[in-house]
Design a protein around this motif. Structure first.
Motif, PDB file in Angstrom:
ATOM      1  N   HIS A  25       0.815  -1.216   0.000  1.00 44.79           N
ATOM      2  CA  HIS A  25       0.000   0.000   0.000  1.00 44.79           C
ATOM      3  C   HIS A  25       0.853   1.273   0.000  1.00 44.79           C
ATOM      4  O   HIS A  25       0.318   2.359  -0.185  1.00 44.79           O
ATOM      5  N   GLY A  26       2.156   1.124   0.239  1.00 45.37           N
ATOM      6  CA  GLY A  26       3.020   2.294   0.281  1.00 45.37           C
ATOM      7  C   GLY A  26       2.964   3.034   1.598  1.00 45.37           C
ATOM      8  O   GLY A  26       3.474   4.152   1.722  1.00 45.37           O
ATOM      9  N   LYS A  27       2.372   2.438   2.622  1.00 44.44           N
ATOM     10  CA  LYS A  27       2.230   3.113   3.917  1.00 44.44           C
ATOM     11  C   LYS A  27       3.589   3.354   4.585  1.00 44.44           C
ATOM     12  O   LYS A  27       3.839   4.427   5.139  1.00 44.44           O
ATOM     13  N   LEU A  28       4.449   2.358   4.522  1.00 41.84           N
ATOM     14  CA  LEU A  28       5.769   2.514   5.128  1.00 41.84           C
ATOM     15  C   LEU A  28       6.565   3.594   4.412  1.00 41.84           C
ATOM     16  O   LEU A  28       7.225   4.429   5.049  1.00 41.84           O
ATOM     17  N   ALA A  29       6.488   3.597   3.078  1.00 40.85           N
ATOM     18  CA  ALA A  29       7.190   4.619   2.298  1.00 40.85           C
ATOM     19  C   ALA A  29       6.678   6.012   2.661  1.00 40.85           C
ATOM     20  O   ALA A  29       7.457   6.969   2.774  1.00 40.85           O
ATOM     21  N   TYR A  30       5.358   6.122   2.850  1.00 42.09           N
ATOM     22  CA  TYR A  30       4.750   7.401   3.245  1.00 42.09           C
ATOM     23  C   TYR A  30       5.255   7.848   4.613  1.00 42.09           C
ATOM     24  O   TYR A  30       5.656   9.013   4.796  1.00 42.09           O
ATOM     25  N   LEU A  31       5.256   6.942   5.575  1.00 44.37           N
ATOM     26  CA  LEU A  31       5.693   7.285   6.923  1.00 44.37           C
ATOM     27  C   LEU A  31       7.165   7.672   6.970  1.00 44.37           C
ATOM     28  O   LEU A  31       7.552   8.613   7.666  1.00 44.37           O
ATOM     29  N   GLN A  32       7.978   6.959   6.221  1.00 41.63           N
ATOM     30  CA  GLN A  32       9.409   7.265   6.192  1.00 41.63           C
ATOM     31  C   GLN A  32       9.667   8.636   5.587  1.00 41.63           C
ATOM     32  O   GLN A  32      10.517   9.393   6.063  1.00 41.63           O
ATOM     33  N   LYS A  33       8.915   8.988   4.526  1.00 40.46           N
ATOM     34  CA  LYS A  33       9.084  10.300   3.905  1.00 40.46           C
ATOM     35  C   LYS A  33       8.594  11.405   4.845  1.00 40.46           C
ATOM     36  O   LYS A  33       9.209  12.477   4.920  1.00 40.46           O
ATOM     37  N   CYS A  34       7.517  11.149   5.553  1.00 38.18           N
ATOM     38  CA  CYS A  34       7.019  12.123   6.532  1.00 38.18           C
ATOM     39  C   CYS A  34       8.067  12.375   7.613  1.00 38.18           C
ATOM     40  O   CYS A  34       8.302  13.520   8.012  1.00 38.18           O
ATOM     41  N   GLU A  35       8.705  11.303   8.080  1.00 37.46           N
ATOM     42  CA  GLU A  35       9.741  11.454   9.104  1.00 37.46           C
ATOM     43  C   GLU A  35      10.923  12.245   8.560  1.00 37.46           C
ATOM     44  O   GLU A  35      11.466  13.125   9.237  1.00 37.46           O
ATOM     45  N   GLU A  36      11.293  11.956   7.325  1.00 37.76           N
ATOM     46  CA  GLU A  36      12.412  12.662   6.696  1.00 37.76           C
ATOM     47  C   GLU A  36      12.134  14.150   6.575  1.00 37.76           C
ATOM     48  O   GLU A  36      13.019  14.985   6.743  1.00 37.76           O
ATOM     49  N   SER A  38       9.995  15.807   8.484  1.00 36.51           N
ATOM     50  CA  SER A  38       9.483  16.297   9.773  1.00 36.51           C
ATOM     51  C   SER A  38       8.015  16.699   9.659  1.00 36.51           C
ATOM     52  O   SER A  38       7.579  17.736  10.178  1.00 36.51           O
ATOM     53  N   LEU A  39       7.229  15.847   8.984  1.00 36.63           N
ATOM     54  CA  LEU A  39       5.799  16.072   8.824  1.00 36.63           C
ATOM     55  C   LEU A  39       5.019  15.109   9.699  1.00 36.63           C
ATOM     56  O   LEU A  39       5.418  13.957   9.879  1.00 36.63           O
ATOM     57  N   THR A  40       3.904  15.562  10.236  1.00 35.39           N
ATOM     58  CA  THR A  40       3.002  14.663  10.940  1.00 35.39           C
ATOM     59  C   THR A  40       2.172  13.918   9.904  1.00 35.39           C
ATOM     60  O   THR A  40       1.498  14.559   9.089  1.00 35.39           O
ATOM     61  N   PRO A  41       2.203  12.585   9.881  1.00 37.12           N
ATOM     62  CA  PRO A  41       1.424  11.823   8.898  1.00 37.12           C
ATOM     63  C   PRO A  41      -0.067  12.138   9.003  1.00 37.12           C
ATOM     64  O   PRO A  41      -0.575  12.454  10.078  1.00 37.12           O
ATOM     65  N   VAL A  42      -0.753  12.068   7.885  1.00 34.92           N
ATOM     66  CA  VAL A  42      -2.193  12.322   7.839  1.00 34.92           C
ATOM     67  C   VAL A  42      -2.926  10.987   7.898  1.00 34.92           C
ATOM     68  O   VAL A  42      -2.737  10.138   7.025  1.00 34.92           O
ATOM     69  N   SER A  43      -3.724  10.806   8.921  1.00 36.92           N
ATOM     70  CA  SER A  43      -4.398   9.529   9.119  1.00 36.92           C
ATOM     71  C   SER A  43      -5.293   9.159   7.943  1.00 36.92           C
ATOM     72  O   SER A  43      -5.412   7.994   7.571  1.00 36.92           O
ATOM     73  N   GLN A  44      -5.923  10.164   7.330  1.00 31.73           N
ATOM     74  CA  GLN A  44      -6.799   9.893   6.201  1.00 31.73           C
ATOM     75  C   GLN A  44      -6.015   9.323   5.017  1.00 31.73           C
ATOM     76  O   GLN A  44      -6.518   8.465   4.292  1.00 31.73           O
ATOM     77  N   VAL A  45      -4.812   9.824   4.808  1.00 28.40           N
ATOM     78  CA  VAL A  45      -3.969   9.296   3.728  1.00 28.40           C
ATOM     79  C   VAL A  45      -3.683   7.823   3.978  1.00 28.40           C
ATOM     80  O   VAL A  45      -3.807   6.978   3.083  1.00 28.40           O
ATOM     81  N   LEU A  46      -3.291   7.485   5.197  1.00 30.79           N
ATOM     82  CA  LEU A  46      -2.991   6.100   5.548  1.00 30.79           C
ATOM     83  C   LEU A  46      -4.219   5.211   5.361  1.00 30.79           C
ATOM     84  O   LEU A  46      -4.121   4.073   4.890  1.00 30.79           O
ATOM     85  N   LYS A  47      -5.380   5.725   5.723  1.00 27.99           N
ATOM     86  CA  LYS A  47      -6.616   4.953   5.568  1.00 27.99           C
ATOM     87  C   LYS A  47      -6.923   4.699   4.094  1.00 27.99           C
ATOM     88  O   LYS A  47      -7.207   3.568   3.691  1.00 27.99           O
ATOM     89  N   TYR A  48      -6.830   5.767   3.302  1.00 26.35           N
ATOM     90  CA  TYR A  48      -7.180   5.639   1.889  1.00 26.35           C
ATOM     91  C   TYR A  48      -6.177   4.804   1.092  1.00 26.35           C
ATOM     92  O   TYR A  48      -6.525   4.242   0.056  1.00 26.35           O
TER      93      TYR A  48
END
Length: 343
Positions: A25-36, A38-48
């Motif tokens: 789903h690309g969730k890990l890639a999304y979270l890693q980029k957010c950490e890089e 310094s962004l707070t992940p968006v829960s709706q993005v993870l859900k969708y």
């Protein structure tokens, strides 16, 4: 953000071992980029990301937020629809998404409307790379209200001419003029498979619309065309009359609010009478007056394939419009009866 759009903390711990290993789903890639970033992940993005359709509109993601999402899209294999309108992406953010989509083989519809792209954006966006990609499955593209210019239209039209998957394009409410009309007219003469095009609320005027109409003469793919609110005038209607006389693919055409008068309507009707594919015409807010309305009625009587005509605010009488509607309602009723018999 939570379901109301508020940011929430989401850690890698919330991903299962299987998800981390495959990351389909690309969730890990999304979270890693957010950490890089310094962004707070968006829960709706993870859900969708786990669903077929992603609707993240009006979230104000910006370039940084869309950069993280783009990383997920390159990995995701289940998303088919991506709606990210009104997120202040600019040309830079749209470029990131287009680049990600060149590596994606599941997304079929993308809506990037109202993202403040601005004139000249298409030269900064890898749209040609995306649409010429043999593995792309993109069928529907929305770029409404992005202040795209004539030069953008040229790049976009040339890119679509080389594509065989795209069937729907919405580029309404932009800044397209005569040069854009020529570009899309040329596109219609290519191998493009485009079936529906919305060019409404632009500035094609008579010359631009004439170029579009000329291109339609030999086109066998386009079924729905919206050129309403473009200032076609009587000259533009005359060009469309010639196109309709020979085009055998158009089913629905929108010509509303184009400054046409009785002469333009009468000329258009000559083409309508000869057309064999049209089912619906929208003529609202053209000052065709009773004279033009009578010509439209005669065209409806000749062309028995038309089942819908919109003619509000045209300075025609209520009685005339009622007569036309009664005629067309009989055809629609017959259609419904035939469809019921087939079931």
């Amino acid at each position: 953000m939570d379901d109301d759009g508020e940011p929430v903390d989401v850690s890698d711990d919330e991903l299962s071992d299987d998800e981390e290993q495959k990351d389909v789903h690309g969730k890990l890639a999304y979270l890693q980029k957010c950490e890089e970033l310094s962004l707070t992940p968006v829960s709706q993005v993870l859900k969708y990301l786990e669903q077929d359709d992603m609707h993240i509109t009006h979230y104000g993601l910006g370039v940084r937020g869309i950069s993280a999402l783009a990383c997920a899209i390159t990995m995701n294999t289940n998303l088919t629809t991506l709606r990210i309108g009104d997120n202040n992406l600019g040309s830079e953010g749209v470029a990131l998404i287009c680049e990600a989509l060149t590596q994606n083989t599941s997304v079929k519809e993308v809506d990037m409307s109202e993202n403040h792209m601005g004139p000249g954006s298409m030269s900064k966006v890898p749209i040609r790379k995306l649409l010429s990609n043999k593995s792309t499955v993109l069928q529907s593209l929305h770029l409404r209200s992005n202040k795209l210019s004539d030069n953008d239209a040229v790049i976009l039209a040339e890119s679509i001419a080389e594509n065989t998957s795209l069937t729907f394009l919405d580029v309404s409410v932009n800044l397209f003029g005569e040069k854009a009309g020529i570009a899309f007219g040329n596109m219609f003469q290519s191998a493009s498979k485009l079936k529906e095009l919305n060019l409404g609320w632009n500035k094609l005027r008579s010359k631009g619309s004439t170029a579009v109409a000329d291109g339609l003469k030999a086109n066998i793919a386009l079924e729905v065309l919206n050129v309403g609110w473009n200032g076609l005038g009587d000259e533009g209607f005359a060009a469309f009359s010639e196109a309709l006389a020979v085009n055998a693919a158009l089913v629905e055409v929108v010509l509303s609010c184009n400054g046409a008068g009785p002469k333009g309507a009468a000329t258009l009707c000559e083409g309508i009478k000869q057309n064999e594919s049209l089912a619906s015409i929208e003529m609202d807010q053209n000052n065709i007056q009773e004279e033009g309305g009578i010509a439209m009625k005669e065209a409806m009587e000749v062309n028995k394939g038309i089942v819908s005509l919109k003619m509000e605010n045209t300075n025609t009488s209520d009685a005339l419009r009622k007569e036309i509607e009664e005629l067309l309602e009989k055809r629609r009723a017959a259609q419904r009866k035939d469809e019921g018999a087939k079931e």
